[in-house]
Design an enzyme around this catalytic site. Structure first.
Site: not given
Ligand code: IVH
Length: 691
Positions: A35, A120, A302, A423, A438
């Site tokens: 740091d 998420k 995904k 108090c 307070c």
């Molecule tokens: S993908 C079209 N990946 O969840 C793709 N979203 O409920 C959309 N979020 O608006 C987003 N973690 O704010 C994606 N690993 C993740 C995520 C994520 C959190 C949130 C994001 C989105 C919301 C949808």
């Protein structure tokens, strides 16, 4: 090399070193630079940029917190809309989604499609735009089409790169991800707000959203937000040049690409071969998420192959190729038993709901904070209400809502009391403040808080004086002030519950030893509003004794605000504190007990040494010639001497620098013939800035 050229190359070197260190620290979580070294290099860059403002670049680490507070935020249109995700709450819904996906893609039932499982993150989505590798815009999601432009705030997030680590970045690219506040930081923010008597944030997501919309980037910087990147948008025709990772063809590659470019990518993402893999991933994180330092509310699944994603396309509001698998909300109904009130160290009253115990997020919960009087009104809480309580992971439990339909007939509406539960003195709520307090300085709850603070780690650091013991001491009337702690004797302490004579003696010795703690700790320990550890250090070094600080606080508050980092609010709080007779009495007693309430000779000496060490012009001789653009001859002489340098009238081989302005005469030619370095005014300023 001319001074200007050498300043430019040094600035660029410093930017590279500092950005590299910040990446190691914020993104990789593997600090590489100590740091103090970082601070020194940062200071050097800041000074160089001050002397040569033309050297400031948008990716300079000094530009993370810059600029004045904004008036408001501009609405901006997203280049590519930010969609939301469809949710699934159980495996049936997940399987139904997958079946639909196979159908859209025209695949056989039960085909295994590789997918990426990501956590998420329960934060706030951001869209970051980079032009030629430099961050130019950051926006909130807004309604998905238009968001708010909050670039200045997002620049303060250490894990958001200001410049991408790419040899040949595309003309533009966009990255989406989630800004969030780690649980530990959230707890510290709320503790600090409580100490300042400000309303508490309900949870990290709200705190994050509120922070991103702060008008003053300095406030944002102090809140230490973090960011995980998860989506990459590149121009359609972009291909990587040699030295950069290839254009990703899958979500998995996109995550690696983002990490390579310098983003923080959540390390818990996994490439999953099929639906069974997805289910296992979801089950795994249902438990493991509790150990994380940030809130998650599910996993996002995904489709891995980006071409298949394209083929699957979107519905009105969400991609068909992704789904959010949500964990069931950790909420449960319970019956309200009592509205309790806590009185904090600064007198702030926090309403607390006590209810029948319910199991939530792995623990049994029976109390939840209601934050403040406004929240109480908002919830419209009545005696005997059935309430819904929520606890997410490590987050403090809260009352989400009241099930008014289950309210017993004739139930009484609950309000904050008008008098202090500890108090009995009248409570005060100042206009525009969320906190009710307070203001009786001898309230036992405030006293207990003040004692706990005095003995805490950052303050006097007294071992063996925990909350339980403090409670006994106050309740039995044995201690009525901080000073009373030092009048306790071993025999009396040994007679208290759970105290042996050994621990009593140790405590007396620890208290005695605490008298030698440095002045800044004593100052912090006094618990003056807004005087945290950092401010206490700054104040203690500017005012080496309580007497000097008190005089300045009362008579010349402008000397207080002249201290770096100390503003009007703090000055006012100091003025109030020192002007209060009871506090002056406390200082007098502490002094009689043997507290110095001042910097010791050793502390003063260390401070002088530190300032001498920075006076790098010591031993250097300067000759001034010609007219400088801003400084008069005598001003230039004064600033050089203030930094430890000497000014002489004639140039010799021993001259360190000649400072030359307009119409410089023979001294300049002599310097050139002797090879003495020549500075212009900016060069002198840069040198002084380093000093
Ligand atoms: S993908 C079209 N990946 O969840 C793709 N979203 O409920 C959309 N979020 O608006 C987003 N973690 O704010 C994606 N690993 C993740 C995520 C994520 C959190 C949130 C994001 C989105 C919301 C949808």
């Amino acid at each position: 090399m001319s001074t200007a050229a050498s300043a430019a190359s040094r600035a660029s070197e410093l930017r590279r070193l500092l950005n590299h260190a910040a990446h190691a620290y914020y993104v990789l979580d593997a600090p590489e630079m100590e740091d103090p070294v970082y601070d020194r290099l940062y200071r050097e860059l800041l000074d160089l940029e001050q002397a040569h403002p033309e050297l400031i670049t948008p990716d300079s680490p000094t530009q993370r917190v810059g600029g004045a507070p904004a008036q408001g935020f501009q609405s901006v249109r997203h280049r590519i809309g930010l969609l939301s995700l469809d949710n699934a709450f159980n495996t049936e819904e997940l399987e139904a989604w997958y079946t639909r996906l196979l159908k859209v893609l025209d695949r056989e039932a039960a085909t295994a499609l590789p997918m990426v499982g990501e956590l998420k993150i329960d934060g706030n989505a951001l869209a970051l735009s980079y032009k030629h590798g430099v961050l130019v815009r950051a926006a909130t999601r807004g309604d998905g089409e238009q968001g708010e432009e909050i670039t200045a705030n997002v620049r303060t997030i250490g894990s958001v790169p200001l410049r991408l680590q790419l040899e040949h970045p595309p003309a533009w690219l966009e990255v989406r991800g989630e800004a969030f506040i780690p649980d530990g930081v959230f707890a510290a923010i709320n503790a600090d707000r409580e100490a300042r008597g400000e309303a508490l944030f309900a949870n990290p997501r709200n705190a994050c959203a509120g922070t991103l919309r702060q008008l003053d980037p300095k406030v944002v910087a102090a809140r230490r937000l973090d960011f995980f990147a998860y989506t990459l948008h590149l121009p359609d025709d972009w291909q990587a040049a040699a030295g950069d990772p290839a254009r990703p063809t899958s979500q998995w590659d996109s995550l690696q690409w983002l990490a390579h470019a310098g983003f923080k990518v959540n390390p818990n993402a996994a490439l999953l071969p099929d639906l069974a893999g997805v289910e296992a991933f979801f089950a795994q994180w249902d438990t493991e998420r509790r150990a994380l330092d940030y809130a998650t509310d599910g996993v996002v699944v995904k489709l891995n192959d980006l071409r298949l994603q394209d083929a699957a396309g979107f519905t009105q509001k969400a991609p068909r190729w992704a789904i959010a698998l949500k964990y069931p909300a950790e909420e449960a109904p319970s019956k309200l038993l009592r509205l309790a009130c806590q009185v904090g160290r600064t007198g702030v009253i926090t309403p607390v709901a006590e209810f029948e115990p319910v199991p939530l997020a792995g623990t049994s919960v029976s109390r939840a904070t209601l934050h403040n009087a406004d929240r109480l009104v908002e919830l419209d809480l009545h005696a005997g209400d059935t309430i819904v309580v929520r606890k997410a992971g490590e987050i403090i439990p809260e009352v989400v809502r009241v099930l008014a339909e289950l309210r017993p007939a004739g139930a009484q509406r609950l309000e904050l009391p008008h008098t202090c539960p500890e108090c009995g003195s009248e409570l005060v709520r100042e206009e525009g403040e969320a906190a009710t307090r307070c203001v009786n300085s001898s309230c036992p709850a405030i006293l207990r808080g003040a004692l706990r603070h005095w003995v805490s780690k950052g303050a006097l650091d007294v071992d063996g004086l925990g909350s339980k013991l403090i409670e006994q001491l106050v309740d039995r009337g044995l201690v009525g002030s901080i000073a009373d702690l030092y009048r306790l004797d071993g025999a009396l302490l040994a007679s208290l519950e759970r105290m042996g004579s050994k621990s009593a003696d140790n405590l007396v010795a620890a208290l005695e030893a605490s008298k030698a703690q440095p002045w800044h700790r004593q100052l912090y320990g006094l618990g003056i509003h807004h005087v945290g550890e950092v401010n206490a250090k700054a104040l203690a070094s500017a005012f080496p004794s309580a007497a000097e600080l008190a005089t300045a606080a009362i008579d010349t508050p402008e000397l207080i605000t002249a201290v770096y980092g100390i503003g009007g609010e703090i000055a006012q709080s100091l003025q109030q504190w020192f002007a209060t007779a009871a506090n002056q009495e406390l200082l007098g007693q502490l002094a009689r007990l043997g507290f110095s309430l001042a910097a010791s000779a050793a502390e003063l000496e260390a401070a002088t040494r530190a300032s001498e060490a920075t006076a790098t012009l010591a031993g250097q001789t300067f000759v001034l010639t010609g007219t400088l653009p801003n400084l008069s001859r005598s001003q230039a002489k004064a600033v050089i001497e203030a930094a430890g340098g000497k000014v002489s009238g004639s140039v010799s081989k021993k001259t360190s620098y000649v400072v030359a302005g307009e119409e410089a005469g023979s001294k300049l030619s002599k310097a050139e013939s002797l090879g003495v370095p020549v500075l212009d005014e900016a060069g002198l300023q840069a040198l002084l800035a380093e000093a």
